[in-house]
Write a protein that holds these residues in place. Structure first.
Motif, PDB file in Angstrom:
ATOM      1  N   LEU A   1     -25.956  -4.825   8.267  1.00 49.31           N
ATOM      2  CA  LEU A   1     -24.878  -5.309   7.410  1.00 49.31           C
ATOM      3  C   LEU A   1     -23.785  -4.249   7.299  1.00 49.31           C
ATOM      4  O   LEU A   1     -24.077  -3.057   7.226  1.00 49.31           O
ATOM      5  CB  LEU A   1     -25.422  -5.625   6.016  1.00 49.31           C
ATOM      6  N   VAL A   2     -22.542  -4.713   7.278  1.00 51.55           N
ATOM      7  CA  VAL A   2     -21.394  -3.807   7.210  1.00 51.55           C
ATOM      8  C   VAL A   2     -20.414  -4.316   6.158  1.00 51.55           C
ATOM      9  O   VAL A   2     -20.082  -5.499   6.140  1.00 51.55           O
ATOM     10  CB  VAL A   2     -20.657  -3.726   8.569  1.00 51.55           C
ATOM     11  N   MET A   3     -19.954  -3.405   5.298  1.00 50.05           N
ATOM     12  CA  MET A   3     -18.850  -3.686   4.378  1.00 50.05           C
ATOM     13  C   MET A   3     -17.745  -2.695   4.711  1.00 50.05           C
ATOM     14  O   MET A   3     -18.014  -1.515   4.927  1.00 50.05           O
ATOM     15  CB  MET A   3     -19.281  -3.501   2.919  1.00 50.05           C
ATOM     16  N   ALA A   4     -16.506  -3.188   4.768  1.00 43.37           N
ATOM     17  CA  ALA A   4     -15.355  -2.321   5.017  1.00 43.37           C
ATOM     18  C   ALA A   4     -14.535  -2.209   3.747  1.00 43.37           C
ATOM     19  O   ALA A   4     -14.190  -3.224   3.132  1.00 43.37           O
ATOM     20  CB  ALA A   4     -14.500  -2.883   6.147  1.00 43.37           C
ATOM     21  N   ILE A   5     -14.242  -0.974   3.360  1.00 41.54           N
ATOM     22  CA  ILE A   5     -13.411  -0.719   2.184  1.00 41.54           C
ATOM     23  C   ILE A   5     -12.172   0.028   2.661  1.00 41.54           C
ATOM     24  O   ILE A   5     -12.263   1.180   3.090  1.00 41.54           O
ATOM     25  CB  ILE A   5     -14.164   0.109   1.131  1.00 41.54           C
ATOM     26  N   LEU A   6     -11.037  -0.643   2.630  1.00 41.97           N
ATOM     27  CA  LEU A   6      -9.773  -0.013   2.977  1.00 41.97           C
ATOM     28  C   LEU A   6      -9.251   0.641   1.711  1.00 41.97           C
ATOM     29  O   LEU A   6      -9.166  -0.007   0.662  1.00 41.97           O
ATOM     30  CB  LEU A   6      -8.778  -1.047   3.484  1.00 41.97           C
ATOM     31  N   HIS A   7      -8.922   1.922   1.792  1.00 41.02           N
ATOM     32  CA  HIS A   7      -8.501   2.607   0.572  1.00 41.02           C
ATOM     33  C   HIS A   7      -7.259   3.442   0.779  1.00 41.02           C
ATOM     34  O   HIS A   7      -6.836   3.678   1.905  1.00 41.02           O
ATOM     35  CB  HIS A   7      -9.640   3.434  -0.034  1.00 41.02           C
ATOM     36  N   ASP A   8      -6.693   3.845  -0.340  1.00 34.29           N
ATOM     37  CA  ASP A   8      -5.403   4.521  -0.357  1.00 34.29           C
ATOM     38  C   ASP A   8      -4.359   3.628   0.312  1.00 34.29           C
ATOM     39  O   ASP A   8      -3.740   3.987   1.304  1.00 34.29           O
ATOM     40  CB  ASP A   8      -5.485   5.902   0.296  1.00 34.29           C
ATOM     41  N   LEU A   9      -4.212   2.422  -0.267  1.00 35.61           N
ATOM     42  CA  LEU A   9      -3.281   1.436   0.283  1.00 35.61           C
ATOM     43  C   LEU A   9      -1.866   1.987   0.288  1.00 35.61           C
ATOM     44  O   LEU A   9      -1.446   2.672  -0.652  1.00 35.61           O
ATOM     45  CB  LEU A   9      -3.326   0.149  -0.537  1.00 35.61           C
ATOM     46  N   THR A  10      -1.111   1.683   1.333  1.00 38.27           N
ATOM     47  CA  THR A  10       0.258   2.178   1.428  1.00 38.27           C
ATOM     48  C   THR A  10       1.215   1.359   0.575  1.00 38.27           C
ATOM     49  O   THR A  10       2.267   1.846   0.187  1.00 38.27           O
ATOM     50  CB  THR A  10       0.730   2.194   2.889  1.00 38.27           C
ATOM     51  N   VAL A  11       0.854   0.095   0.288  1.00 34.87           N
ATOM     52  CA  VAL A  11       1.646  -0.762  -0.598  1.00 34.87           C
ATOM     53  C   VAL A  11       0.696  -1.386  -1.609  1.00 34.87           C
ATOM     54  O   VAL A  11      -0.316  -1.967  -1.233  1.00 34.87           O
ATOM     55  CB  VAL A  11       2.376  -1.870   0.200  1.00 34.87           C
ATOM     56  N   GLN A  12       1.036  -1.253  -2.887  1.00 38.34           N
ATOM     57  CA  GLN A  12       0.215  -1.850  -3.943  1.00 38.34           C
ATOM     58  C   GLN A  12       0.678  -3.283  -4.183  1.00 38.34           C
ATOM     59  O   GLN A  12       1.873  -3.566  -4.209  1.00 38.34           O
ATOM     60  CB  GLN A  12       0.337  -1.051  -5.227  1.00 38.34           C
ATOM     61  N   ARG A  13      -0.319  -4.181  -4.333  1.00 38.87           N
ATOM     62  CA  ARG A  13      -0.018  -5.598  -4.588  1.00 38.87           C
ATOM     63  C   ARG A  13      -1.047  -6.162  -5.557  1.00 38.87           C
ATOM     64  O   ARG A  13      -2.155  -5.648  -5.657  1.00 38.87           O
ATOM     65  CB  ARG A  13      -0.092  -6.395  -3.289  1.00 38.87           C
ATOM     66  N   LYS A  14      -0.702  -7.274  -6.202  1.00 38.11           N
ATOM     67  CA  LYS A  14      -1.693  -8.019  -6.960  1.00 38.11           C
ATOM     68  C   LYS A  14      -2.738  -8.515  -5.965  1.00 38.11           C
ATOM     69  O   LYS A  14      -2.400  -8.813  -4.812  1.00 38.11           O
ATOM     70  CB  LYS A  14      -1.052  -9.212  -7.657  1.00 38.11           C
ATOM     71  N   PRO A  15      -4.006  -8.590  -6.368  1.00 38.78           N
ATOM     72  CA  PRO A  15      -5.038  -9.053  -5.423  1.00 38.78           C
ATOM     73  C   PRO A  15      -4.681 -10.349  -4.701  1.00 38.78           C
ATOM     74  O   PRO A  15      -4.913 -10.472  -3.499  1.00 38.78           O
ATOM     75  CB  PRO A  15      -6.278  -9.206  -6.301  1.00 38.78           C
ATOM     76  N   ALA A  16      -4.075 -11.302  -5.384  1.00 39.66           N
ATOM     77  CA  ALA A  16      -3.719 -12.578  -4.750  1.00 39.66           C
ATOM     78  C   ALA A  16      -2.638 -12.411  -3.683  1.00 39.66           C
ATOM     79  O   ALA A  16      -2.501 -13.270  -2.803  1.00 39.66           O
ATOM     80  CB  ALA A  16      -3.252 -13.573  -5.804  1.00 39.66           C
ATOM     81  N   ASN A  17      -1.891 -11.302  -3.742  1.00 44.22           N
ATOM     82  CA  ASN A  17      -0.805 -11.073  -2.783  1.00 44.22           C
ATOM     83  C   ASN A  17      -1.172 -10.071  -1.690  1.00 44.22           C
ATOM     84  O   ASN A  17      -0.311  -9.687  -0.900  1.00 44.22           O
ATOM     85  CB  ASN A  17       0.437 -10.592  -3.511  1.00 44.22           C
ATOM     86  N   LEU A  18      -2.444  -9.653  -1.633  1.00 42.31           N
ATOM     87  CA  LEU A  18      -2.852  -8.729  -0.586  1.00 42.31           C
ATOM     88  C   LEU A  18      -2.750  -9.399   0.784  1.00 42.31           C
ATOM     89  O   LEU A  18      -2.961 -10.614   0.921  1.00 42.31           O
ATOM     90  CB  LEU A  18      -4.292  -8.259  -0.818  1.00 42.31           C
ATOM     91  N   GLU A  19      -2.437  -8.600   1.774  1.00 42.29           N
ATOM     92  CA  GLU A  19      -2.345  -9.101   3.141  1.00 42.29           C
ATOM     93  C   GLU A  19      -3.696  -9.626   3.601  1.00 42.29           C
ATOM     94  O   GLU A  19      -4.737  -9.023   3.322  1.00 42.29           O
ATOM     95  CB  GLU A  19      -1.898  -7.958   4.060  1.00 42.29           C
ATOM     96  N   ILE A  20      -3.708 -10.746   4.297  1.00 44.79           N
ATOM     97  CA  ILE A  20      -4.934 -11.271   4.893  1.00 44.79           C
ATOM     98  C   ILE A  20      -5.211 -10.408   6.121  1.00 44.79           C
ATOM     99  O   ILE A  20      -4.420 -10.375   7.066  1.00 44.79           O
ATOM    100  CB  ILE A  20      -4.802 -12.758   5.245  1.00 44.79           C
ATOM    101  N   LEU A  21      -6.306  -9.695   6.108  1.00 44.77           N
ATOM    102  CA  LEU A  21      -6.583  -8.689   7.137  1.00 44.77           C
ATOM    103  C   LEU A  21      -7.186  -9.258   8.417  1.00 44.77           C
ATOM    104  O   LEU A  21      -6.988  -8.717   9.487  1.00 44.77           O
ATOM    105  CB  LEU A  21      -7.513  -7.617   6.570  1.00 44.77           C
ATOM    106  N   GLY A  22      -7.964 -10.321   8.295  1.00 45.40           N
ATOM    107  CA  GLY A  22      -8.673 -10.863   9.449  1.00 45.40           C
ATOM    108  C   GLY A  22      -7.922 -11.961  10.153  1.00 45.40           C
ATOM    109  O   GLY A  22      -8.440 -13.045  10.387  1.00 45.40           O
ATOM    110  N   ALA A  23      -6.672 -11.695  10.510  1.00 49.71           N
ATOM    111  CA  ALA A  23      -5.879 -12.690  11.230  1.00 49.71           C
ATOM    112  C   ALA A  23      -4.797 -12.001  12.037  1.00 49.71           C
ATOM    113  O   ALA A  23      -4.447 -10.895  11.804  1.00 49.71           O
ATOM    114  CB  ALA A  23      -5.252 -13.668  10.250  1.00 49.71           C
TER     115      ALA A  23
END
Length: 139
Positions: free
Chosen positions: A117-139
């Motif tokens: 099992l693998v979980m990916a945690i992207l951290h130290d985001l370069t742009v802060q957003r509300k969770p609903a406005n985060l970029e969809i990463l898997g596309a």
């Protein structure tokens, strides 16, 4: 003391990331949390649907824990430079800095040899957003 929520401010999470490609350039680092008796292999590509290959032997540092439920201490370990990490049991954590991956590579994938099992945690985001406005990463 007041707290602040992290999702969207300092991190984004892909809870089931084994074999899943995702864009990582919007963060300064990605931490992979892996469990299972398995080998976890990092690959990269310039495009989401592109050809994934080793980004080089960039993993030398990892943290291991004999437990998966928080009941054991972490141990810092090193390994020969590689694009893969292997564990027999417990949990292994390894990080990839965005600066370690050459341009134009923008997508990462960690494949498992069996059923890890693998979980990916992207951290130290370069742009802060509300969770609903985060970029969809898997596309």
């Amino acid at each position: 003391m007041a707290g602040m929520y992290g999702l969207g401010r300092v991190m984004n999470v892909i809870p089931i990331a084994a074999g899943a490609a995702f864009k990582f350039r919007g963060a300064s680092a990605v931490t992979f949390v892996c469990t299972g008796n398995d080998t976890f292999t990092l690959t990269a590509s310039a495009t989401f649907g592109g050809s994934y290959a080793t980004p080089g032997n960039i993993i030398t540092r990892k943290q291991t824990c004999t437990a998966t439920n928080g009941t054991a201490a972490w141990a810092e370990t090193t390994q020969s430079a590689s694009n893969a990490v292997t564990i027999a049991s417990g949990t292994v954590v390894f990080g990839v800095l965005t600066s370690q991956i050459a341009d134009p590579l923008a997508y990462l994938k960690v494949s498992v040899g069996a059923s890890g099992l693998v979980m990916a945690i992207l951290h130290d985001l370069t742009v802060q957003r509300k969770p609903a406005n985060l970029e969809i990463l898997g596309a």
